[in-house]
Design an enzyme around this catalytic site. Structure first.
Site, PDB file in Angstrom:
ATOM      1  N   ASP A  80      34.729 -69.643 -29.927  1.00 18.86           N
ATOM      2  CA  ASP A  80      34.257 -68.946 -28.738  1.00 18.86           C
ATOM      3  C   ASP A  80      35.432 -68.295 -28.036  1.00 18.86           C
ATOM      4  O   ASP A  80      36.600 -68.556 -28.356  1.00 18.86           O
ATOM      5  CB  ASP A  80      33.544 -69.915 -27.787  1.00 18.86           C
ATOM      6  CG  ASP A  80      32.622 -69.216 -26.792  1.00 18.86           C
ATOM      7  OD1 ASP A  80      32.518 -67.974 -26.830  1.00 18.86           O
ATOM      8  OD2 ASP A  80      32.009 -69.920 -25.972  1.00 18.86           O
ATOM      9  N   LYS A  81      35.077 -67.479 -27.076  1.00 16.00           N
ATOM     10  CA  LYS A  81      36.064 -66.798 -26.229  1.00 16.00           C
ATOM     11  C   LYS A  81      35.606 -66.917 -24.782  1.00 16.00           C
ATOM     12  O   LYS A  81      34.402 -66.958 -24.495  1.00 16.00           O
ATOM     13  CB  LYS A  81      36.170 -65.337 -26.649  1.00 16.00           C
ATOM     14  CG  LYS A  81      36.774 -64.385 -25.614  1.00 16.00           C
ATOM     15  CD  LYS A  81      35.688 -63.646 -24.845  1.00 16.00           C
ATOM     16  CE  LYS A  81      36.292 -62.692 -23.806  1.00 16.00           C
ATOM     17  NZ  LYS A  81      35.249 -62.120 -22.918  1.00 16.00           N
ATOM     18  N   HIS A  82      36.555 -66.991 -23.856  1.00 14.65           N
ATOM     19  CA  HIS A  82      36.209 -67.028 -22.437  1.00 14.65           C
ATOM     20  C   HIS A  82      37.169 -66.135 -21.677  1.00 14.65           C
ATOM     21  O   HIS A  82      38.371 -66.113 -21.948  1.00 14.65           O
ATOM     22  CB  HIS A  82      36.296 -68.454 -21.879  1.00 14.65           C
ATOM     23  CG  HIS A  82      35.898 -68.544 -20.438  1.00 14.65           C
ATOM     24  ND1 HIS A  82      34.590 -68.565 -20.023  1.00 14.65           N
ATOM     25  CD2 HIS A  82      36.659 -68.590 -19.306  1.00 14.65           C
ATOM     26  CE1 HIS A  82      34.542 -68.632 -18.705  1.00 14.65           C
ATOM     27  NE2 HIS A  82      35.787 -68.655 -18.243  1.00 14.65           N
ATOM     28  N   SER A  83      36.628 -65.395 -20.724  1.00 11.52           N
ATOM     29  CA  SER A  83      37.453 -64.549 -19.853  1.00 11.52           C
ATOM     30  C   SER A  83      37.426 -65.105 -18.442  1.00 11.52           C
ATOM     31  O   SER A  83      36.390 -65.603 -17.981  1.00 11.52           O
ATOM     32  CB  SER A  83      36.915 -63.111 -19.853  1.00 11.52           C
ATOM     33  OG  SER A  83      37.515 -62.345 -18.822  1.00 11.52           O
ATOM     34  N   THR A 120      28.362 -61.836 -18.120  1.00 10.24           N
ATOM     35  CA  THR A 120      27.761 -61.493 -19.407  1.00 10.24           C
ATOM     36  C   THR A 120      26.252 -61.730 -19.395  1.00 10.24           C
ATOM     37  O   THR A 120      25.477 -60.928 -19.943  1.00 10.24           O
ATOM     38  CB  THR A 120      28.422 -62.313 -20.524  1.00 10.24           C
ATOM     39  OG1 THR A 120      29.810 -61.966 -20.593  1.00 10.24           O
ATOM     40  CG2 THR A 120      27.780 -62.042 -21.873  1.00 10.24           C
ATOM     41  N   ARG A 168      33.301 -76.663  -3.894  1.00 12.71           N
ATOM     42  CA  ARG A 168      34.599 -75.981  -3.794  1.00 12.71           C
ATOM     43  C   ARG A 168      34.440 -74.569  -3.248  1.00 12.71           C
ATOM     44  O   ARG A 168      35.272 -74.068  -2.484  1.00 12.71           O
ATOM     45  CB  ARG A 168      35.269 -75.929  -5.166  1.00 12.71           C
ATOM     46  CG  ARG A 168      35.759 -77.286  -5.670  1.00 12.71           C
ATOM     47  CD  ARG A 168      36.092 -77.232  -7.147  1.00 12.71           C
ATOM     48  NE  ARG A 168      37.033 -76.160  -7.433  1.00 12.71           N
ATOM     49  CZ  ARG A 168      37.056 -75.465  -8.573  1.00 12.71           C
ATOM     50  NH1 ARG A 168      36.181 -75.734  -9.531  1.00 12.71           N
ATOM     51  NH2 ARG A 168      37.949 -74.522  -8.747  1.00 12.71           N
ATOM     52  N   SER A 183      36.882 -76.917 -14.883  1.00 16.37           N
ATOM     53  CA  SER A 183      35.590 -76.241 -14.793  1.00 16.37           C
ATOM     54  C   SER A 183      35.313 -75.423 -16.050  1.00 16.37           C
ATOM     55  O   SER A 183      34.228 -75.494 -16.644  1.00 16.37           O
ATOM     56  CB  SER A 183      35.564 -75.338 -13.555  1.00 16.37           C
ATOM     57  OG  SER A 183      34.346 -74.632 -13.462  1.00 16.37           O
ATOM     58  N   LYS A 187      32.750 -77.036 -19.840  1.00 18.26           N
ATOM     59  CA  LYS A 187      31.601 -76.345 -20.435  1.00 18.26           C
ATOM     60  C   LYS A 187      31.888 -75.947 -21.879  1.00 18.26           C
ATOM     61  O   LYS A 187      31.002 -76.028 -22.748  1.00 18.26           O
ATOM     62  CB  LYS A 187      31.239 -75.135 -19.594  1.00 18.26           C
ATOM     63  CG  LYS A 187      30.784 -75.494 -18.180  1.00 18.26           C
ATOM     64  CD  LYS A 187      30.263 -74.312 -17.423  1.00 18.26           C
ATOM     65  CE  LYS A 187      31.344 -73.363 -16.961  1.00 18.26           C
ATOM     66  NZ  LYS A 187      32.123 -73.871 -15.841  1.00 18.26           N
ATOM     67  N   LYS A 188      33.105 -75.516 -22.163  1.00 21.06           N
ATOM     68  CA  LYS A 188      33.435 -75.102 -23.529  1.00 21.06           C
ATOM     69  C   LYS A 188      33.482 -76.306 -24.471  1.00 21.06           C
ATOM     70  O   LYS A 188      33.023 -76.234 -25.607  1.00 21.06           O
ATOM     71  CB  LYS A 188      34.769 -74.350 -23.541  1.00 21.06           C
ATOM     72  CG  LYS A 188      34.725 -73.003 -22.824  1.00 21.06           C
ATOM     73  CD  LYS A 188      33.674 -72.086 -23.427  1.00 21.06           C
ATOM     74  CE  LYS A 188      33.586 -70.749 -22.720  1.00 21.06           C
ATOM     75  NZ  LYS A 188      32.520 -69.891 -23.275  1.00 21.06           N
TER      76      LYS A 188
END
Length: 439
Positions: A80-83, A120, A168, A183, A187-188
């Protein structure tokens, strides 16, 4: 174990143990920690920080606070990828099917827009019929059969993070590197990944405004992910201008389709970043020996149409139209008012207040002021010029897509105010897209 003693320990700068952190995360889920106590610990961490072991423990505890996915007998690597969020960042829409076309399996659980940055999930919901909340049985089946499915976060995936983040957000403790790290990674990790590519953006359109903050966040994510058993690479990338030519939900989907199909020339920075992140994913998954060979493989999957085919099959399998790629105009809603943003003078586009450009989309109705706001998928900007472009006076800086003339007028003025134009012959040099690599 007393809640107030855990808060006191962190307030005094002590490292919390695994049992104390587990107690806190259980309290987030079962409600045994009050909102005031959650806020107090969040502020204590914000002020005192967390060591690597604490951040790993917090990440693991939040990961295990709900459903944790697994992918037994998967024939290829789960990636996967996350930005960290940017303006015009539609990379996930192209990258997930592209990596799938190269042999990866991408169970992408994406987010919605936050502040001035788009999400997304919101973009995908501009596609009629596309469901971002399938049941997990369908999600598992689609990832296994197509190699890719992009959906939204479910209520039972890392529920502790959802409550902690909400607290927060209203107590001025969002900007904490260990808490951001936990955070993202909780999730990942709950998605059962074997490799993760992080895109940590920095600049005036990013959450991390400075390169120093971007590097601190990227290092924390890589270190904590590694400590939690997830192989991770991070790219620190420039976000001092809009990424690509489109900003706005339906417009970005259209841009992604044009990128995948090659119907229009691919914008150079978008293409370079897609290939760079994809190459990291293929190497992490053992699908290529190095980034150079991975880049060749990715380009071949684009040129052959394999990546576009994966995207089309994913859209159809999740309820969208089967001919979206052939007839995007028939399905993606168009704004009733489209107006040019004229350049106020001739010269070179030398700087951009990118966050302000993102807020233009919010003002047009394409982003949320309040969590429950309904988005206008039609609105946004297209044909956004890139830094370094030379324009004549009156030549369009962008095209505004708005619901009415009054909104278009406001957006035109805001975009003009966000753009800086200097003499065309003044010294100018393009900033690098990838500022650093970690992992």
């Amino acid at each position: 174990m007393l809640v107030q003693e855990i808060i006191r320990a962190k307030r005094e700068g002590q490292a919390l143990g695994v049992a104390q952190i587990d107690h806190f995360v259980r309290g987030l889920v079962d409600g045994s920690w009050s909102e005031g106590q959650v806020a107090a610990l969040g502020m204590a961490v914000f002020l005192r920080g967390m060591g690597r072991d604490e951040a790993v423990a917090l990440t693991r505890a939040m990961m295990n606070s709900g459903r944790v996915l697994s992918w037994p007998d998967m024939p290829g690597p789960v990636l996967d990828k996350h930005s960290s969020g940017g303006v015009g960042d539609k990379i996930s829409l192209m990258l997930a099917p592209l990596v799938a076309a190269c042999g990866g399996y991408v169970p992408m659980i994406a987010g919605r827009g936050l502040g001035h940055t788009g999400g997304t999930v919101d973009k995908l919901e501009a596609i009629p019929g596309y469901t971002t909340a399938p049941d997990f049985g369908d999600f598992d089946r689609l990832v296994r059969s197509l190699g890719v499915a992009i959906i939204g976060q479910t209520a039972d995936l890392a529920p502790a993070d959802r409550r902690f983040y909400a607290t927060r957000d209203v107590t001025a403790t969002v900007e904490s590197v260990p808490l951001i790290t936990a955070s993202i990674l909780s999730k990942k990790l709950a998605a059962g990944l074997q490799g993760l590519a992080m895109d940590v953006k920095c600049g005036n359109g990013a959450f991390a405004a400075t390169r120093e903050f971007g590097e601190e966040l990227a290092r924390s994510i890589v270190d904590v992910a590694t400590g939690a058993g997830l192989r991770t690479r991070a790219l620190i990338t420039d976000m001092n201008q809009v990424l690509g030519h489109e900003v706005g939900n339906a417009l970005e989907v259209r841009g992604a389709i044009e990128y995948l199909t090659g119907r229009k020339p691919r914008e150079s920075r978008t293409h370079a970043l897609t290939l760079a992140l994809g190459a990291e994913m293929l190497v992490l998954g053992g699908l290529a020996p190095d980034t150079a060979s991975a880049t060749v493989k990715l380009q071949a999957a684009l040129d052959s149409g394999a990546a576009a085919e994966r995207f089309a099959k994913m859209v159809t399998a999740l309820g969208g139209p089967a001919d979206l790629l052939e007839k995007p105009d028939a399905y993606l809603a168009a704004a009733p008012v489209i107006r040019a943003v004229p350049a106020p003078r001739a010269g070179r586009l030398s700087a951009m207040k990118t966050r302000d450009v993102g807020l233009v989309i919010v003002e047009l109705g394409g982003g949320r002021r309040l969590p429950g706001d309904t988005l206008d998928m039609r609105v946004g900007l297209s044909e956004v010029r890139q830094l370094g472009d030379v324009l004549a006076a009156g030549e369009p800086l962008a095209m505004v897509h708005a619901a009415d003339e009054a909104a278009a007028d406001r957006a035109i003025a805001q975009v003009q105010a966000a753009m800086s134009i200097e003499d065309a012959d003044a010294a100018w040099r393009a900033a690098p897209l990838v500022l650093a690599e970690l992992g």
